[in-house]
Scaffold this motif. Sequence first.
Motif, PDB file in Angstrom:
ATOM      1  N   PRO A 159      42.614  65.602  38.421  1.00 10.68           N
ATOM      2  CA  PRO A 159      42.735  64.170  38.110  1.00 10.68           C
ATOM      3  C   PRO A 159      44.011  63.612  38.717  1.00 10.68           C
ATOM      4  O   PRO A 159      44.980  64.336  38.927  1.00 10.68           O
ATOM      5  CB  PRO A 159      42.784  64.147  36.578  1.00 10.68           C
ATOM      6  N   SER A 160      44.023  62.326  38.994  1.00 12.14           N
ATOM      7  CA  SER A 160      45.213  61.698  39.560  1.00 12.14           C
ATOM      8  C   SER A 160      46.276  61.444  38.489  1.00 12.14           C
ATOM      9  O   SER A 160      47.463  61.589  38.740  1.00 12.14           O
ATOM     10  CB  SER A 160      44.843  60.372  40.239  1.00 12.14           C
ATOM     11  N   ILE A 167      49.039  66.582  41.306  1.00  8.40           N
ATOM     12  CA  ILE A 167      48.765  65.455  40.416  1.00  8.40           C
ATOM     13  C   ILE A 167      49.748  64.335  40.741  1.00  8.40           C
ATOM     14  O   ILE A 167      50.926  64.576  40.970  1.00  8.40           O
ATOM     15  CB  ILE A 167      48.876  65.904  38.945  1.00  8.40           C
ATOM     16  N   GLU A 168      49.272  63.107  40.752  1.00  4.30           N
ATOM     17  CA  GLU A 168      50.086  61.974  41.199  1.00  4.30           C
ATOM     18  C   GLU A 168      50.910  61.331  40.087  1.00  4.30           C
ATOM     19  O   GLU A 168      51.970  60.761  40.348  1.00  4.30           O
ATOM     20  CB  GLU A 168      49.177  60.907  41.826  1.00  4.30           C
ATOM     21  N   GLU A 169      50.414  61.416  38.848  1.00  2.20           N
ATOM     22  CA  GLU A 169      51.102  60.711  37.761  1.00  2.20           C
ATOM     23  C   GLU A 169      50.858  61.439  36.449  1.00  2.20           C
ATOM     24  O   GLU A 169      49.755  61.920  36.179  1.00  2.20           O
ATOM     25  CB  GLU A 169      50.611  59.262  37.670  1.00  2.20           C
ATOM     26  N   ILE A 170      51.909  61.511  35.637  1.00  2.00           N
ATOM     27  CA  ILE A 170      51.791  62.127  34.319  1.00  2.00           C
ATOM     28  C   ILE A 170      52.576  61.288  33.325  1.00  2.00           C
ATOM     29  O   ILE A 170      53.708  60.875  33.596  1.00  2.00           O
ATOM     30  CB  ILE A 170      52.258  63.593  34.337  1.00  2.00           C
ATOM     31  N   GLN A 216      48.495  53.587  37.360  1.00  3.35           N
ATOM     32  CA  GLN A 216      47.048  53.676  37.546  1.00  3.35           C
ATOM     33  C   GLN A 216      46.375  54.065  36.231  1.00  3.35           C
ATOM     34  O   GLN A 216      47.041  54.500  35.292  1.00  3.35           O
ATOM     35  CB  GLN A 216      46.704  54.680  38.649  1.00  3.35           C
ATOM     36  N   SER A 217      45.068  53.921  36.186  1.00  2.84           N
ATOM     37  CA  SER A 217      44.315  54.268  34.980  1.00  2.84           C
ATOM     38  C   SER A 217      44.416  55.762  34.691  1.00  2.84           C
ATOM     39  O   SER A 217      44.629  56.574  35.595  1.00  2.84           O
ATOM     40  CB  SER A 217      42.847  53.874  35.147  1.00  2.84           C
ATOM     41  N   VAL A 218      44.233  56.096  33.417  1.00  2.00           N
ATOM     42  CA  VAL A 218      44.325  57.494  32.993  1.00  2.00           C
ATOM     43  C   VAL A 218      42.986  58.192  33.217  1.00  2.00           C
ATOM     44  O   VAL A 218      41.942  57.683  32.827  1.00  2.00           O
ATOM     45  CB  VAL A 218      44.717  57.584  31.500  1.00  2.00           C
ATOM     46  N   ASP A 219      43.022  59.348  33.831  1.00  5.89           N
ATOM     47  CA  ASP A 219      41.814  60.135  34.060  1.00  5.89           C
ATOM     48  C   ASP A 219      41.568  61.148  32.941  1.00  5.89           C
ATOM     49  O   ASP A 219      40.427  61.442  32.604  1.00  5.89           O
ATOM     50  CB  ASP A 219      41.913  60.899  35.388  1.00  5.89           C
ATOM     51  N   LEU A 220      42.655  61.702  32.391  1.00  5.01           N
ATOM     52  CA  LEU A 220      42.541  62.775  31.403  1.00  5.01           C
ATOM     53  C   LEU A 220      43.647  62.652  30.369  1.00  5.01           C
ATOM     54  O   LEU A 220      44.819  62.483  30.724  1.00  5.01           O
ATOM     55  CB  LEU A 220      42.623  64.139  32.098  1.00  5.01           C
TER      56      LEU A 220
END
Length: 304
Positions: A25-26, A69-72, A196-200
């Motif tokens: 996920p991103s 991963i791009e964002e956490i 960005q939107s959350v994937d997980l």
Amino acid sequence: MIDRLRKPIEQLYAQVLETEIGDPPSHIAVIMDGNRRYADTQGVEKTEGHRAGADTTEAILRWSEQLGIEEITLYAFSTENFNRPEDEREALFDLITGKLREFADAEDVHENEVRIRAIGETHRLPERVQEAIQYADERTGSYDRLYLNIALAYGGRAELLGATTEIAGQVDRGELEPAEVTVDTVEQALLDGPTQSVDLIIRTGGNERTSNFLPWQANGNEAAVYFSAPYWPEFRKIDFLRGLRTYGHRDESWHQTRLRRGRAAMTVLAQKTKRGVAGIGRTLRGDPPASDEESAETPPKSVD
């Protein structure tokens, strides 16, 4: 003997899990739950549980970098946490202050160009925490390879209420027509948050709820959710990878659902086509129209 074998077995299992993940996920959001319960199991002060959890925070940042991963986004302190005992709050503020400065100076952070940001009602935090936030922002503000968002004094309801109030004010002042309110309008009115939107969403500690965390950014994107039993200080890389696998399986399940829907649609279309052919035959022969039951069960007669 078992303890000596556990680490290599976990490493092997982690390698197997990585092969099952596919594209990660991103954006991952993490509810770091269980620090205090972990402290209770260890017979130590609750602040020691938070300190142990800080080590896991460093680890998950490292794992995210390794997997691209791009964002956490990490849920570090909610608006509800202000209700905790003062001594616990102050110890937690001290820990957050120290870790923000430590991360901002870490060699790995600069080598991997990690952008550290705080999201939430940060003006409610003590001055020392706000100064640490500013320090981390200044030290990493030019980076964009990996975004690390620390949710501090954050509450999803409060965020949405603030956005609603802002939009209502614009309408009241005549700056915006109600019919002009769109998704973009709401997102612009939200506090500075994830890019960005959350994937997980991952939650540790065994509780199966998302606790008012990023409701707009996650639900609108139908984020996958992974609930993990271990307390945050006990969260391992294999637990993290299981969460990523959940995201991959969610995506696979979505495609399977679309295939099932497609097959169902083709079946309905075939039945309608069959009924249409039967109807043409009846019309040519001058027969009365068939009932729905007959259309579904009786094969069409050949046309003379």
